[in-house]
Design a protein around this motif. Structure first.
Motif, PDB file in Angstrom:
ATOM      1  N   UNK A  17       3.352  16.069   3.486  1.00 35.67           N
ATOM      2  CA  UNK A  17       2.893  14.552   2.514  1.00 35.67           C
ATOM      3  C   UNK A  17       2.780  13.545   2.107  1.00 35.67           C
ATOM      4  N   UNK A  18       3.660  12.963   3.618  1.00 38.05           N
ATOM      5  CA  UNK A  18       3.489  11.732   3.309  1.00 38.05           C
ATOM      6  C   UNK A  18       1.943  11.103   4.089  1.00 38.05           C
ATOM      7  N   UNK A  19       1.575  11.340   4.910  1.00 37.79           N
ATOM      8  CA  UNK A  19       0.828  11.303   6.145  1.00 37.79           C
ATOM      9  C   UNK A  19      -0.574  11.912   5.191  1.00 37.79           C
ATOM     10  N   UNK A  20      -0.748  12.791   4.247  1.00 37.91           N
ATOM     11  CA  UNK A  20      -1.473  13.759   4.058  1.00 37.91           C
ATOM     12  C   UNK A  20      -2.121  12.528   2.940  1.00 37.91           C
ATOM     13  N   UNK A  21      -0.881  11.745   2.271  1.00 37.53           N
ATOM     14  CA  UNK A  21      -1.853  10.479   0.613  1.00 37.53           C
ATOM     15  C   UNK A  21      -1.923  10.049   1.939  1.00 37.53           C
ATOM     16  N   UNK A  22      -0.898   9.292   2.375  1.00 35.16           N
ATOM     17  CA  UNK A  22      -1.114   8.006   3.258  1.00 35.16           C
ATOM     18  C   UNK A  22      -2.809   7.892   3.185  1.00 35.16           C
ATOM     19  N   UNK A  23      -3.458   9.009   3.602  1.00 40.89           N
ATOM     20  CA  UNK A  23      -4.828   8.866   4.457  1.00 40.89           C
ATOM     21  C   UNK A  23      -5.363   8.675   3.289  1.00 40.89           C
TER      22      UNK A  23
ATOM     23  N   UNK B 274     -14.290   4.768  17.302  1.00 43.85           N
ATOM     24  CA  UNK B 274     -15.718   5.647  15.987  1.00 43.85           C
ATOM     25  C   UNK B 274     -15.281   6.437  15.289  1.00 43.85           C
ATOM     26  N   UNK B 275     -14.502   6.936  15.700  1.00 45.09           N
ATOM     27  CA  UNK B 275     -13.720   8.498  14.065  1.00 45.09           C
ATOM     28  C   UNK B 275     -12.937   7.493  14.354  1.00 45.09           C
ATOM     29  N   UNK B 276     -11.752   7.978  12.965  1.00 42.31           N
ATOM     30  CA  UNK B 276     -10.652   8.294  13.838  1.00 42.31           C
ATOM     31  C   UNK B 276      -9.891   9.003  11.927  1.00 42.31           C
ATOM     32  N   UNK B 277      -8.877  10.100  13.197  1.00 42.55           N
ATOM     33  CA  UNK B 277      -9.251  11.566  12.533  1.00 42.55           C
ATOM     34  C   UNK B 277      -7.592  11.782  11.593  1.00 42.55           C
ATOM     35  N   UNK B 278      -7.871  11.838  10.638  1.00 42.89           N
ATOM     36  CA  UNK B 278      -6.954  12.129   9.914  1.00 42.89           C
ATOM     37  C   UNK B 278      -5.960  13.302   9.552  1.00 42.89           C
ATOM     38  N   UNK B 279      -4.826  14.043   9.486  1.00 40.92           N
ATOM     39  CA  UNK B 279      -4.540  15.439   9.123  1.00 40.92           C
ATOM     40  C   UNK B 279      -3.698  15.348   8.810  1.00 40.92           C
ATOM     41  N   UNK B 280      -3.960  16.335   7.614  1.00 41.51           N
ATOM     42  CA  UNK B 280      -3.253  17.166   6.614  1.00 41.51           C
ATOM     43  C   UNK B 280      -2.291  17.697   7.285  1.00 41.51           C
TER      44      UNK B 280
ATOM     45  N   UNK C 165       1.214  -1.175   0.061  1.00 42.94           N
ATOM     46  CA  UNK C 165       0.150  -0.369  -0.091  1.00 42.94           C
ATOM     47  C   UNK C 165       0.774   1.253   0.406  1.00 42.94           C
ATOM     48  N   UNK C 166       2.427   0.861   0.562  1.00 40.85           N
ATOM     49  CA  UNK C 166       3.288   2.311   0.679  1.00 40.85           C
ATOM     50  C   UNK C 166       3.974   1.946  -0.329  1.00 40.85           C
ATOM     51  N   UNK C 167       4.801   3.491  -0.735  1.00 41.04           N
ATOM     52  CA  UNK C 167       6.339   3.052  -0.977  1.00 41.04           C
ATOM     53  C   UNK C 167       7.129   2.692   0.033  1.00 41.04           C
TER      54      UNK C 167
ATOM     55  N   UNK D 168       4.320   6.330   9.207  1.00 38.46           N
ATOM     56  CA  UNK D 168       3.392   5.866   9.089  1.00 38.46           C
ATOM     57  C   UNK D 168       2.989   4.657   8.764  1.00 38.46           C
ATOM     58  N   UNK D 169       4.537   3.898   8.388  1.00 33.63           N
ATOM     59  CA  UNK D 169       3.818   2.667   7.637  1.00 33.63           C
ATOM     60  C   UNK D 169       3.269   1.224   9.261  1.00 33.63           C
ATOM     61  N   UNK D 170       3.777   2.128  10.194  1.00 31.18           N
ATOM     62  CA  UNK D 170       3.834   1.483  11.798  1.00 31.18           C
ATOM     63  C   UNK D 170       1.962   1.174  11.337  1.00 31.18           C
ATOM     64  N   UNK D 171       1.271   2.439  11.229  1.00 36.53           N
ATOM     65  CA  UNK D 171       0.337   2.823  11.717  1.00 36.53           C
ATOM     66  C   UNK D 171      -0.510   1.907  10.559  1.00 36.53           C
ATOM     67  N   UNK D 172      -0.129   2.165   9.287  1.00 32.87           N
ATOM     68  CA  UNK D 172      -0.741   1.109   8.207  1.00 32.87           C
ATOM     69  C   UNK D 172      -0.393  -0.516   8.519  1.00 32.87           C
TER      70      UNK D 172
END
Ligand code: BJ8
Length: 428
Positions: free
Chosen positions: A146-152, A137-143, A109-111, A118-122
């Protein structure tokens, strides 16, 4: 672990076999790294207990909350305001992102050149071993980076409940307006999720609880100014990590209790290492549980970590939210003011962070700085170069390290850290 937990984990959809293996590795690492430390304060017993139950009792508590109709919100970043979450009787928890897991799956899924966090979260999600992500009940991703932004974008296809929050990248008027708009949107989303309308009394209460939690951590940080240091950096990091998981009121009480104990230690001149030990400030990327690698290397090399300029440290906890206002809108302004001061390296330019590093060196009487950059983390690695130049111009020694979550480079890192500690000792 009791059978109750196994049923609970199974109901959450965890892969029990993989989860058992994870807990065993974590338990062993904890024993080797934490329980071999000498002269730990008694108050650390509470945090040892929380860690031993981080996938057990704490999850059970969260499940009980859910049963009672409360909601759980998971996050990966200190930009998610806990004040708003608590105002709606929900709980905010950090999501697992501090160890390598299911890496073959992650590579689909990730380069490869994605940071370990980020890899660990995945990995925890794909390997079905994080009970926090499964109970949220809700997972918040924050922009942010760039790595996190695109991973979300990818994570959005893997979980049913991702909420993406935009975060400004400049400390401008427009940047602040964006943060305010995003926090208002988040407040609405939390209200919709919980069915609770956040009024000013609720928001004030949320602010009070989080402020108390931060005040307790500030009290603890200030005690680390003492020489000899009354608490190891490893234990301080653990407390900072537990900050993201525990019940906030209980956590605050436990931190204040250990502060009482440390004050007595300081009076008696007791510390975790001899007075002459080199004092180090860590600066850089956050260290999520169970990432204890760097402080472990530093402290087993005869130095002591006296502060963390990190989101699992002072960058994440400093500054309180002003609760003197009376309307929801004014209180939301105060929340925005507080979070807009977070000096993450995603901001450009980011002079506040450099000022804060210098201030921390003075406050905690650090002899030198170790900059901790995760491989492929562009914001912190890039910023480390200018930080190093500015810091060294002030005659403060700094060592820049770049690593990941694997243990393969431990000896290499140790050699560099030992040489740095020797240099610091020489300069004293
Ligand atoms: S406020 S530091 S918690 S974003 S290590 S994922 S930056 S490539 S974690 Fe952070 Fe919020 Fe900022 Fe703090 Fe990206 Fe770097 Fe990886 Fe990172």
């Amino acid at each position: 672990m009791s059978e109750d937990y196994r049923d609970m984990w199974k109901n959450l959809g965890l892969d029990l076999e993989a989860h058992d293996a994870l807990l065993e590795v974590l338990g062993n690492a904890y024993q080797d790294i934490y329980m071999t430390q000498q002269d730990r304060p008694e108050g650390m017993g509470y945090f040892d207990f929380v860690m031993s139950e981080v996938h057990g009792l704490r999850i059970k508590e969260l499940m009980d909350k859910k049963e009672a109709g409360q909601k759980i919100i998971g996050s990966f970043c200190v930009f998610v305001p806990e004040e708003i979450v608590l105002a709606a009787d929900a709980a905010l928890v950090g999501l697992c992102a501090g160890a390598d897991f299911a890496m073959e799956e992650v590579d689909k899924f990730l380069p490869r050149n994605t940071c370990s966090l980020i890899k660990s979260a995945f990995g925890f999600n794909l390997g079905k071993v994080c009970p926090y992500i499964e109970s949220a009940d809700m997972i918040v991703g924050e922009n942010t980076c760039d790595g996190k932004k695109k991973a979300y974008e990818t994570l959005n296809n893997l979980v049913p409940n991702l909420y993406v929050m935009d975060i400004p990248q400049m400390k401008s008027i427009e940047g602040r307006d964006l943060l305010k708009a995003e926090y208002m949107r988040f407040k609405n989303a939390v209200e919709e999720l919980t069915g609770i309308t956040i009024d000013s009394a609720r928001l004030k209460k949320g602010i009070e609880i989080v402020n108390n939690k931060r005040k307790a951590v500030h009290r603890l940080s200030i005690l680390r100014k003492a020489n000899p240091a009354p608490l190891s950096g490893l234990d301080a990091l653990l407390i900072n990590q537990v900050f993201f998981y525990d019940d906030p009121i209980r956590f605050t009480d436990s931190v204040n209790k250990i502060c009482d104990e440390l004050e007595k230690r300081i009076e008696k001149g007791e510390g975790v290492l001899p007075k002459g030990a080199a004092r180090i400030l860590i600066s850089g990327c956050p260290m999520a549980v169970p990432n204890w690698k760097l402080p472990w290397i530093i402290e087993s090399s005869g130095a002591v970590v006296v502060g963390e300029e990190s989101c699992t440290g002072e960058r994440g906890t400093r500054n309180l939210t002003d609760d003197s206002a009376s309307t929801v809108d004014e209180l939301m302004e105060s929340i925005v003011d507080r979070y807009f001061k977070v000096d993450c390296a995603i901001f450009t330019p980011n002079p506040d962070r450099l000022n804060h590093i210098e201030e921390m060196v003075k406050t905690y009487k650090a002899d030198g700085i170790i900059h901790y950059g995760l491989q492929f983390c562009q914001p912190y690695l890039m910023e480390s170069m200018s930080v190093e130049k500015a810091i060294e111009a002030k005659n403060i020694p700094m060592l820049r390290l770049e690593t990941d979550y694997s243990m393969e480079d431990v000896e290499q890192l140790r050699t560099r850290v030992e040489a740095f500690v020797e240099l610091l000792s020489f300069r004293r």
